[in-house]
Design an enzyme around this catalytic site. Structure first.
Site, PDB file in Angstrom:
ATOM      1  N   CYS A  69       0.831  -1.211   0.000  1.00 31.51           N
ATOM      2  CA  CYS A  69       0.000   0.000   0.000  1.00 31.51           C
ATOM      3  C   CYS A  69       0.865   1.259   0.000  1.00 31.51           C
ATOM      4  O   CYS A  69       1.533   1.559   0.983  1.00 31.51           O
ATOM      5  CB  CYS A  69      -0.920  -0.058   1.221  1.00 31.51           C
ATOM      6  SG  CYS A  69      -1.614   1.504   1.761  1.00 31.51           S
ATOM      7  N   CYS A  82       0.178   3.960   2.583  1.00 32.72           N
ATOM      8  CA  CYS A  82       0.594   3.530   3.930  1.00 32.72           C
ATOM      9  C   CYS A  82       2.036   3.942   4.189  1.00 32.72           C
ATOM     10  O   CYS A  82       2.407   4.285   5.307  1.00 32.72           O
ATOM     11  CB  CYS A  82       0.474   2.013   4.083  1.00 32.72           C
ATOM     12  SG  CYS A  82      -1.220   1.410   3.972  1.00 32.72           S
TER      13      CYS A  82
END
Ligand SMILES: [Zn+2]
Length: 144
Positions: A69, A72
């Site tokens: 991700c 993230c």
């Protein structure tokens, strides 16, 4: 320099002097030692096994994340910074791929997801890679 540390046992807010250099302080009300919620100044790694016990006491911000991700990776340094700056709120992270049970329990659909807990009870969520100021505002809003 002083700061306010909330007692992990009774919740009393204690104003204590700077604890740098290994100085210790205790709660004025119940004498429980006041230590930083972020022991070594880094977010705590949570797993399906230790999740509930770790967040059961005190205020926590948990970052639900995954290695693939991109956003993230943008929010991770902000959480590192907050964990090193604040003692009153625990910062933790949970890898949703490695810990599917907890991810399912909280119905995690989009990440990064920050979930705020007070004594193990969910108080609010912030979805997406938001700026540091927005995380701090959410902490004030949801965790008082
Ligand atoms: Zn206390």
């Amino acid at each position: 320099m002083s700061e306010v540390i909330r007692c992990p046992n009774c919740g009393q807010a204690n104003r204590v002097p700077d604890l740098a250099g290994g100085k210790k302080a205790v709660c004025g009300k119940c004498k429980t030692p006041l230590i930083s919620m972020n022991g070594d100044g880094h977010p705590i790694a949570l797993t399906d096994a230790n999740f509930a016990d770790t967040i059961a006491r005190g205020r926590s911000v948990v970052d639900f994340w995954a290695a693939w991700c991109g956003p993230c990776r943008m929010i991770a340094p902000i959480l590192e910074q907050l964990a090193s700056e604040r003692r009153d709120v625990r910062f933790a992270k949970l890898n949703v791929d490695e810990n599917p049970r907890t991810a399912a329990q909280f119905h995690v659909q989009g990440i990064p997801l920050l979930v705020m807990f007070d004594n193990g009870v969910e108080r609010g969520r912030v979805v997406g890679a938001v700026p540091k100021g927005q995380i701090e505002a959410a902490i004030r809003q949801y965790l008082g």
